[in-house]
Design a protein around this motif. Structure first.
Motif, mmCIF file in Angstrom:
data_model
loop_
_atom_site.group_PDB
_atom_site.id
_atom_site.type_symbol
_atom_site.label_atom_id
_atom_site.label_comp_id
_atom_site.label_asym_id
_atom_site.label_seq_id
_atom_site.Cartn_x
_atom_site.Cartn_y
_atom_site.Cartn_z
ATOM 1 N N ASP A 114 1.902 6.754 -4.038
ATOM 2 C CA ASP A 114 0.734 5.632 -4.678
ATOM 3 C C ASP A 114 1.342 4.215 -4.151
ATOM 4 O O ASP A 114 1.751 4.616 -3.384
ATOM 5 N N GLN A 161 -2.560 -0.912 -9.443
ATOM 6 C CA GLN A 161 -2.944 -0.262 -10.425
ATOM 7 C C GLN A 161 -4.211 0.464 -10.093
ATOM 8 O O GLN A 161 -4.502 1.272 -9.591
ATOM 9 N N GLY A 206 3.181 5.986 -11.612
ATOM 10 C CA GLY A 206 3.466 4.459 -12.094
ATOM 11 C C GLY A 206 4.546 3.823 -11.674
ATOM 12 O O GLY A 206 5.819 4.863 -11.094
ATOM 13 N N PRO A 207 5.065 2.359 -12.174
ATOM 14 C CA PRO A 207 5.913 1.837 -11.017
ATOM 15 C C PRO A 207 7.732 1.893 -11.525
ATOM 16 O O PRO A 207 8.446 1.885 -11.331
ATOM 17 N N TRP A 214 3.059 2.196 -5.361
ATOM 18 C CA TRP A 214 4.514 2.078 -5.983
ATOM 19 C C TRP A 214 5.952 3.046 -4.996
ATOM 20 O O TRP A 214 6.643 3.271 -5.500
ATOM 21 N N SER A 254 -0.003 9.450 -11.195
ATOM 22 C CA SER A 254 0.930 9.015 -10.055
ATOM 23 C C SER A 254 1.293 8.373 -12.009
ATOM 24 O O SER A 254 1.841 8.655 -12.596
ATOM 25 N N ASP A 302 3.283 4.672 -18.460
ATOM 26 C CA ASP A 302 2.745 4.263 -17.113
ATOM 27 C C ASP A 302 1.731 4.827 -16.083
ATOM 28 O O ASP A 302 1.374 4.461 -15.532
ATOM 29 N N ASP A 303 1.767 6.469 -17.040
ATOM 30 C CA ASP A 303 1.702 6.966 -15.655
ATOM 31 C C ASP A 303 0.157 7.107 -16.097
ATOM 32 O O ASP A 303 -0.498 6.871 -16.568
ATOM 33 N N MET A 304 -0.490 7.515 -14.734
ATOM 34 C CA MET A 304 -1.674 7.001 -14.518
ATOM 35 C C MET A 304 -2.244 9.398 -14.435
ATOM 36 O O MET A 304 -1.925 9.500 -13.082
ATOM 37 N N THR A 319 -4.295 3.172 -6.680
ATOM 38 C CA THR A 319 -4.153 3.927 -7.135
ATOM 39 C C THR A 319 -4.686 4.914 -7.650
ATOM 40 O O THR A 319 -5.523 5.745 -7.279
#
Length: 127
Positions: A88, A39, A111-112, A90, A109, A120-122, A42
């Motif tokens: 990213d 995290q 996310g995972p 992941w 991103s 979990d998005d960024m 990223t």
């Protein structure tokens, strides 16, 4: 405590730790640390991208199109040969969306979990 007593204490402690599920606890701590590192890195990559996108917009009054984004990344960050810049940490591709007015963008991103629009998005909006 003598060396034999210390060795016995360490051995008993080790056996107790193994029997008390310590390996799974250590694995859980490792996975949490890895997730936090992914995290953080990223987020740092996304920050670097937005700084350069914003600077390019201020200087050229233009943002790259969605189709140009990957080549823009490679030109802008050409010194990076460590990883594919378009993904990213992941392994999921970044999502770059240019607004209709072509003056703002969204960088995401997923996310995972690899799914856009989940918790979990960024995301970063700019400029």
């Amino acid at each position: 405590m003598n060396h034999l007593g210390l060795a016995v204490t360490v051995l008993v402690g080790s056996v107790s730790a193994v029997s008390l599920d310590a390996p799974n606890q250590l694995l859980s701590v490792y996975e949490e640390m890895l997730m936090a590192a992914q995290q953080a890195v990223t987020a740092g990559d996304m920050h670097s991208m937005t700084v350069m996108l914003d600077a390019g917009y201020v200087m050229d009054r233009r943002l790259p199109s969605e189709a140009e984004f990957d080549s823009w990344l490679n030109r802008t960050f050409k010194e990076n040969s460590i990883k594919d810049l378009a993904v990213d940490h992941w392994g999921h591709p970044y999502i770059y969306q240019l607004a209709e007015n072509r003056r703002t963008y969204l960088l995401r991103s997923v996310g995972p979990d690899g799914i856009a629009g989940t918790h979990d998005d960024m995301t970063i909006h700019g400029p």
